[in-house]
Design a protein around this motif. Structure first.
Motif, PDB file in Angstrom:
ATOM      1  N   UNK A  17       0.821  -1.208   0.000  1.00 10.44           N
ATOM      2  CA  UNK A  17       0.000   0.000   0.000  1.00 10.44           C
ATOM      3  C   UNK A  17       0.859   1.264   0.000  1.00 10.44           C
ATOM      4  N   UNK A  18       1.928   1.267   0.789  1.00 10.19           N
ATOM      5  CA  UNK A  18       2.792   2.447   0.905  1.00 10.19           C
ATOM      6  C   UNK A  18       3.950   2.464  -0.084  1.00 10.19           C
ATOM      7  N   UNK A  44      11.523 -15.149   6.461  1.00 14.04           N
ATOM      8  CA  UNK A  44      11.676 -14.805   7.879  1.00 14.04           C
ATOM      9  C   UNK A  44      12.381 -13.455   7.998  1.00 14.04           C
ATOM     10  N   UNK A  45      12.364 -12.878   9.188  1.00 12.04           N
ATOM     11  CA  UNK A  45      13.026 -11.594   9.486  1.00 12.04           C
ATOM     12  C   UNK A  45      12.607 -10.479   8.528  1.00 12.04           C
ATOM     13  N   UNK A  46      11.327 -10.215   8.439  1.00  8.48           N
ATOM     14  CA  UNK A  46      10.809  -9.188   7.525  1.00  8.48           C
ATOM     15  C   UNK A  46      11.019  -7.809   8.134  1.00  8.48           C
ATOM     16  N   UNK A  47      11.574  -6.899   7.319  1.00  7.15           N
ATOM     17  CA  UNK A  47      11.755  -5.504   7.722  1.00  7.15           C
ATOM     18  C   UNK A  47      11.283  -4.608   6.596  1.00  7.15           C
ATOM     19  N   UNK A  48      10.395  -3.678   6.907  1.00 11.52           N
ATOM     20  CA  UNK A  48       9.938  -2.701   5.916  1.00 11.52           C
ATOM     21  C   UNK A  48      10.947  -1.565   5.881  1.00 11.52           C
ATOM     22  N   UNK A  49      11.442  -1.271   4.697  1.00 15.94           N
ATOM     23  CA  UNK A  49      12.413  -0.186   4.522  1.00 15.94           C
ATOM     24  C   UNK A  49      11.632   1.097   4.222  1.00 15.94           C
ATOM     25  N   UNK A  50      11.206   1.776   5.272  1.00 15.65           N
ATOM     26  CA  UNK A  50      10.347   2.947   5.146  1.00 15.65           C
ATOM     27  C   UNK A  50      10.962   4.106   4.402  1.00 15.65           C
ATOM     28  N   UNK A  51      12.274   4.190   4.385  1.00 14.19           N
ATOM     29  CA  UNK A  51      12.942   5.295   3.712  1.00 14.19           C
ATOM     30  C   UNK A  51      13.112   5.051   2.222  1.00 14.19           C
TER      31      UNK A  51
END
Length: 82
Positions: free
Chosen positions: A11-12, A61-68
């Motif tokens: 979505x983002x 596994x180990x999901x991280x959203x890279x917001x930048x």
């Protein structure tokens, strides 16, 4: 929980970093669905490649959203001409 993270990233338009098996992957997620065998998958483009691949949820596994890091989806509407 994985679906919520991937849905938010889709979505983002955020890139996502995760471990797929033992390999770290940075993905531009496009769609969450099921493959032909009924397993849940996320479809997306690996950073730097021009093809869309499916990734099975059970291997993620180990999901991280890279917001930048935001992205614009590449949708091939017109075939490329040489």
């Amino acid at each position: 929980m994985k679906t919520l993270l991937f849905s938010s990233a889709i979505f983002n338009r955020n890139r996502v970093k995760f471990l797929y098996g033992l390999h770290e992957t940075i993905l531009e997620p496009y769609y969450v669905g099921r493959n032909k065998t009924g397993k849940k998958v996320v479809y997306g483009r690996i950073n730097g490649l021009n093809e869309v691949k499916a990734f099975e949820y059970e291997k993620i596994s180990n999901i991280k959203i890279l917001g930048y890091e935001k992205f614009s989806p590449i949708i091939p509407i017109v075939p490329l001409f040489n």
